[in-house]
Each structure stands twice: as structure tokens, then as C-alpha cells.
Design a protein around this motif. Structure first.
Motif, mmCIF file in Angstrom:
data_model
loop_
_atom_site.group_PDB
_atom_site.id
_atom_site.type_symbol
_atom_site.label_atom_id
_atom_site.label_comp_id
_atom_site.label_asym_id
_atom_site.label_seq_id
_atom_site.Cartn_x
_atom_site.Cartn_y
_atom_site.Cartn_z
ATOM 1 N N ALA A 56 -39.450 -47.514 95.723
ATOM 2 C CA ALA A 56 -40.243 -46.988 94.609
ATOM 3 C C ALA A 56 -40.421 -45.476 94.697
ATOM 4 O O ALA A 56 -41.167 -44.895 93.919
ATOM 5 N N LEU A 57 -39.719 -44.829 95.610
ATOM 6 C CA LEU A 57 -39.918 -43.411 95.900
ATOM 7 C C LEU A 57 -38.838 -42.550 95.258
ATOM 8 O O LEU A 57 -37.651 -42.868 95.337
ATOM 9 N N LEU A 58 -39.266 -41.462 94.624
ATOM 10 C CA LEU A 58 -38.354 -40.427 94.120
ATOM 11 C C LEU A 58 -38.694 -39.128 94.833
ATOM 12 O O LEU A 58 -39.861 -38.742 94.886
ATOM 13 N N VAL A 59 -37.677 -38.455 95.376
ATOM 14 C CA VAL A 59 -37.906 -37.152 95.996
ATOM 15 C C VAL A 59 -37.361 -36.062 95.089
ATOM 16 O O VAL A 59 -36.407 -36.269 94.339
ATOM 17 N N CYS A 60 -37.969 -34.911 95.166
ATOM 18 C CA CYS A 60 -37.658 -33.783 94.295
ATOM 19 C C CYS A 60 -36.439 -33.007 94.809
ATOM 20 O O CYS A 60 -36.440 -32.510 95.936
ATOM 21 N N ARG A 61 -35.399 -32.894 93.973
ATOM 22 C CA ARG A 61 -34.200 -32.140 94.335
ATOM 23 C C ARG A 61 -34.495 -30.655 94.519
ATOM 24 O O ARG A 61 -33.878 -29.994 95.344
ATOM 25 N N ARG A 62 -35.413 -30.133 93.730
ATOM 26 C CA ARG A 62 -35.760 -28.704 93.867
ATOM 27 C C ARG A 62 -36.366 -28.439 95.241
ATOM 28 O O ARG A 62 -36.068 -27.430 95.875
ATOM 29 N N THR A 63 -37.211 -29.354 95.702
ATOM 30 C CA THR A 63 -37.784 -29.205 97.042
ATOM 31 C C THR A 63 -36.689 -29.275 98.090
ATOM 32 O O THR A 63 -36.671 -28.463 99.023
ATOM 33 N N LEU A 64 -35.775 -30.225 97.951
ATOM 34 C CA LEU A 64 -34.666 -30.335 98.905
ATOM 35 C C LEU A 64 -33.883 -29.022 98.963
ATOM 36 O O LEU A 64 -33.615 -28.499 100.050
ATOM 37 N N ALA A 65 -33.544 -28.479 97.795
ATOM 38 C CA ALA A 65 -32.769 -27.241 97.737
ATOM 39 C C ALA A 65 -33.555 -26.066 98.295
ATOM 40 O O ALA A 65 -33.021 -25.274 99.091
ATOM 41 N N ASN A 66 -34.806 -25.940 97.900
ATOM 42 C CA ASN A 66 -35.628 -24.818 98.364
ATOM 43 C C ASN A 66 -35.855 -24.851 99.870
ATOM 44 O O ASN A 66 -35.960 -23.808 100.513
ATOM 45 N N ALA A 76 -33.821 -42.140 96.299
ATOM 46 C CA ALA A 76 -33.652 -41.774 94.899
ATOM 47 C C ALA A 76 -34.231 -40.378 94.685
ATOM 48 O O ALA A 76 -35.205 -39.991 95.326
ATOM 49 N N GLU A 77 -33.610 -39.629 93.786
ATOM 50 C CA GLU A 77 -34.022 -38.251 93.536
ATOM 51 C C GLU A 77 -34.343 -38.036 92.062
ATOM 52 O O GLU A 77 -33.872 -38.762 91.193
#
Length: 98
Positions: A56-66, A76-77
Motif C-alpha cells: 500500500a506504499l508509494l514512495v516519491c520519485r523526486r525524493t529519490l532523485a534529490n 511503487a513510486e
């Protein structure tokens, strides 16, 4: 049917969101639930798997990149946590800051 976004921007918030999601699932098994993690919660999600809530979790791609980190667990992103939260609220989802 209730649809709820649990927002987790910190490791502590991620812990609370996971507990809240599990408790909510027991109280209302029909609810549609998602945890959206950004900022410090993304690293915590990658470092601390939770088989009961990771689906049920989505992680933020912007956070990953930053942060210069990769999603080695292939969670899931979403492109942007804040945009995803706003979009879901516009669709009628309820927001809970964990």
C-alpha cells in the motif's frame, strides 16, 4: 467506501502510518488505503521493509532523485508525493498526516 491517504514525510510518520493503516484495515476491511512517503520517510521505507503494508506504499520519485538513492526494493513510486496527495484529495480521498 472510504479512501484514505496516510502521508508520511518522516521515519516516525512512516511508522505511525503503517500502524494506522493496519488498524484501519481491521476496522474497515473494505476501505481503500495508501501510504504516500516523501522526504525522510523514503529512506526509512527502503531500509525497513514491512510485508504487511509495503503493498500500500508509494514512495516519491523526486525524493529519490534529490537524495541520490535508488529504489532497490522496487516499491511503487509516484512522481511527486505532494501532487499525488492533492490529486487524490480532488478525487475525494481523505487525508491523514501521520
Amino acid at each position: 467506501m472510504l479512501r484514505v491517504v496516510f502521508h508520511a514525510p518522516t521515519p516516525e510518520a512512516l511508522d505511525r502510518a503503517r500502524r494506522n493503516l493496519l488498524n484501519f484495515r481491521v476496522a474497515d476491511p473494505e476501505a481503500e488505503l495508501v501510504i504516500i512517503a516523501n522526504a525522510g520517510a523514503v529512506s526509512a521505507a527502503l531500509a525497513n521493509p514491512d510485508p504487511d503494508t509495503d503493498a500500500a506504499l508509494l514512495v516519491c520519485r523526486r525524493t529519490l532523485a534529490n537524495a541520490g538513492i535508488t529504489n532497490q526494493r522496487q516499491l511503487a513510486e509516484t512522481d511527486s508525493a505532494v501532487v499525488e496527495i492533492a490529486r487524490r484529495q480532488a478525487e475525494g480521498w481523505q487525508y491523514i498526516r501521520s
